[in-house]
Design a protein around this motif. Sequence first.
Motif, mmCIF file in Angstrom:
data_model
loop_
_atom_site.group_PDB
_atom_site.id
_atom_site.type_symbol
_atom_site.label_atom_id
_atom_site.label_comp_id
_atom_site.label_asym_id
_atom_site.label_seq_id
_atom_site.Cartn_x
_atom_site.Cartn_y
_atom_site.Cartn_z
ATOM 1 N N VAL A 1 6.367 -30.979 -21.836
ATOM 2 C CA VAL A 1 5.921 -29.867 -22.679
ATOM 3 C C VAL A 1 6.889 -29.783 -23.855
ATOM 4 N N ARG A 2 6.430 -30.116 -25.036
ATOM 5 C CA ARG A 2 7.323 -30.216 -26.189
ATOM 6 C C ARG A 2 7.521 -28.858 -26.853
ATOM 7 N N GLU A 3 8.767 -28.566 -27.160
ATOM 8 C CA GLU A 3 9.075 -27.354 -27.904
ATOM 9 C C GLU A 3 9.483 -27.745 -29.321
ATOM 10 N N PRO A 4 9.357 -26.836 -30.264
ATOM 11 C CA PRO A 4 9.742 -27.164 -31.646
ATOM 12 C C PRO A 4 11.239 -27.395 -31.775
ATOM 13 N N ALA A 5 11.607 -28.270 -32.692
ATOM 14 C CA ALA A 5 13.024 -28.554 -32.919
ATOM 15 C C ALA A 5 13.781 -27.296 -33.334
ATOM 16 N N SER A 6 13.084 -26.380 -34.008
ATOM 17 C CA SER A 6 13.743 -25.148 -34.450
ATOM 18 C C SER A 6 14.233 -24.307 -33.269
ATOM 19 N N ALA A 7 13.508 -24.358 -32.141
ATOM 20 C CA ALA A 7 13.934 -23.598 -30.966
ATOM 21 C C ALA A 7 15.236 -24.171 -30.399
ATOM 22 N N VAL A 8 15.338 -25.506 -30.386
ATOM 23 C CA VAL A 8 16.576 -26.144 -29.923
ATOM 24 C C VAL A 8 17.724 -25.798 -30.866
ATOM 25 N N ALA A 9 17.441 -25.848 -32.170
ATOM 26 C CA ALA A 9 18.472 -25.539 -33.165
ATOM 27 C C ALA A 9 18.972 -24.105 -33.016
ATOM 28 N N ASP A 10 18.064 -23.173 -32.820
ATOM 29 C CA ASP A 10 18.473 -21.775 -32.654
ATOM 30 C C ASP A 10 19.349 -21.597 -31.414
ATOM 31 N N ALA A 11 19.029 -22.328 -30.354
ATOM 32 C CA ALA A 11 19.832 -22.245 -29.135
ATOM 33 C C ALA A 11 21.225 -22.830 -29.362
ATOM 34 N N ILE A 12 21.307 -23.886 -30.154
ATOM 35 C CA ILE A 12 22.611 -24.475 -30.468
ATOM 36 C C ILE A 12 23.450 -23.499 -31.287
ATOM 37 N N VAL A 13 22.841 -22.854 -32.265
ATOM 38 C CA VAL A 13 23.558 -21.871 -33.086
ATOM 39 C C VAL A 13 24.089 -20.744 -32.201
ATOM 40 N N ASP A 14 23.278 -20.296 -31.279
ATOM 41 C CA ASP A 14 23.718 -19.251 -30.354
ATOM 42 C C ASP A 14 24.885 -19.746 -29.501
ATOM 43 N N GLY A 15 24.810 -21.017 -29.077
ATOM 44 C CA GLY A 15 25.893 -21.593 -28.289
ATOM 45 C C GLY A 15 27.190 -21.704 -29.072
ATOM 46 N N ILE A 16 27.072 -22.043 -30.356
ATOM 47 C CA ILE A 16 28.264 -22.115 -31.213
ATOM 48 C C ILE A 16 28.925 -20.740 -31.287
ATOM 49 N N ARG A 17 28.128 -19.739 -31.527
ATOM 50 C CA ARG A 17 28.676 -18.384 -31.667
ATOM 51 C C ARG A 17 29.360 -17.918 -30.386
ATOM 52 N N LYS A 18 28.802 -18.293 -29.254
ATOM 53 C CA LYS A 18 29.344 -17.847 -27.968
ATOM 54 C C LYS A 18 30.464 -18.753 -27.447
ATOM 55 N N GLY A 19 30.631 -19.920 -28.073
ATOM 56 C CA GLY A 19 31.601 -20.871 -27.558
ATOM 57 C C GLY A 19 31.178 -21.440 -26.214
ATOM 58 N N SER A 20 29.875 -21.688 -26.047
ATOM 59 C CA SER A 20 29.334 -22.163 -24.774
ATOM 60 C C SER A 20 29.839 -23.561 -24.439
ATOM 61 N N PHE A 21 29.851 -23.875 -23.164
ATOM 62 C CA PHE A 21 30.160 -25.228 -22.713
ATOM 63 C C PHE A 21 28.935 -26.129 -22.850
ATOM 64 N N GLU A 22 27.743 -25.568 -22.599
ATOM 65 C CA GLU A 22 26.529 -26.368 -22.635
ATOM 66 C C GLU A 22 25.332 -25.513 -23.012
ATOM 67 N N VAL A 23 24.318 -26.191 -23.537
ATOM 68 C CA VAL A 23 23.033 -25.570 -23.855
ATOM 69 C C VAL A 23 21.968 -26.414 -23.168
ATOM 70 N N ILE A 24 21.277 -25.838 -22.196
ATOM 71 C CA ILE A 24 20.245 -26.560 -21.451
ATOM 72 C C ILE A 24 18.892 -25.950 -21.774
ATOM 73 N N ARG A 25 17.986 -26.766 -22.290
ATOM 74 C CA ARG A 25 16.653 -26.296 -22.619
ATOM 75 C C ARG A 25 15.699 -26.555 -21.442
ATOM 76 N N GLY A 26 14.587 -25.847 -21.450
ATOM 77 C CA GLY A 26 13.580 -26.048 -20.401
ATOM 78 C C GLY A 26 13.372 -24.840 -19.517
ATOM 79 N N GLY A 27 14.203 -23.834 -19.690
ATOM 80 C CA GLY A 27 14.012 -22.576 -18.983
ATOM 81 C C GLY A 27 14.092 -22.677 -17.466
ATOM 82 N N GLU A 28 13.371 -21.793 -16.803
ATOM 83 C CA GLU A 28 13.427 -21.697 -15.348
ATOM 84 C C GLU A 28 12.900 -22.952 -14.677
ATOM 85 N N ALA A 29 11.869 -23.564 -15.272
ATOM 86 C CA ALA A 29 11.298 -24.770 -14.671
ATOM 87 C C ALA A 29 12.324 -25.893 -14.628
#
Length: 268
Positions: free
Chosen positions: A204-232
């Motif tokens: 199930v393909r998501e738009p690249a913009s959704a991945v980019a927004d998650a990365i930006v959020d990870g940068i702001r939070k200083g996250s260790f990782e960003v995993i896409r795909g949700g609960e599934a």
Amino acid sequence: MRIENRRVVITGGSSGIGLALAKALGAAGARVAITGRRAALLDDAVTDLAKDGIVAHAIVADVSTETGRATTLNDAVAALGGVDILVNNAGGVRAGRLEDTTEAEIRVTLDVDLLAPILLTQTALPLLRQSGEAMVINVASGIALIGMPFYATYAAVKAGLARFGEALRRELHDEGVHVMTVYPGATDTPMMQTSKAGPDLGFVREPASAVADAIVDGIRKGSFEVIRGGEARAKMIALNRDDPAALDSRFGGIKSQLAEAVRDHTAL
């Protein structure tokens, strides 16, 4: 980490996740340089970014070569004055049965997806240390967490990139350089154009913009990782850890369909 006025280099920034991230970071106030092997695609990307009021610097370079890595960093310093965030996003893929994959294709995948980001990061570390608050972002893949049939080489290099990032994060702990790993799922990018795998096979393909927004959020939070795909995706990761044979059976049930859908999936 704050994003405003951060100096960002994004490899493979002319399309897909790289371009989407350039847009998201540029909109958040970062100063951006994007790299790629094809000048025409980079020019189109810069024009596209300009429509959103984002000034991006294009660097024509192949980061799988020593010359390309030197050009990337030298041009970034000339354009931006330094580097605060390095995004190792450039990558390639060749799917299909391992015995149908050529040695040349395997070597290119290793060079682009694993060796290039390791060597570029190594070369960039002195610049990143000068920042005082820097970050390396490695774009791996969900396949690094769950090995998919017919993606053996790709799974190997992306898992290698993920463990490289984890080890380097610990090596650089409290030294002013943070490392974050991103695990996108199936994403609607040019890299996926030759794949025929769709939602019926779990892609199930998501738009690249959704991945980019998650990365930006990870940068702001200083996250260790960003995993896409949700609960599934989280459930599949847990199943792969706790009962991998069950996942073997699940993939076995769609193996012939999946083999046909991805046999021509290549972007090298």
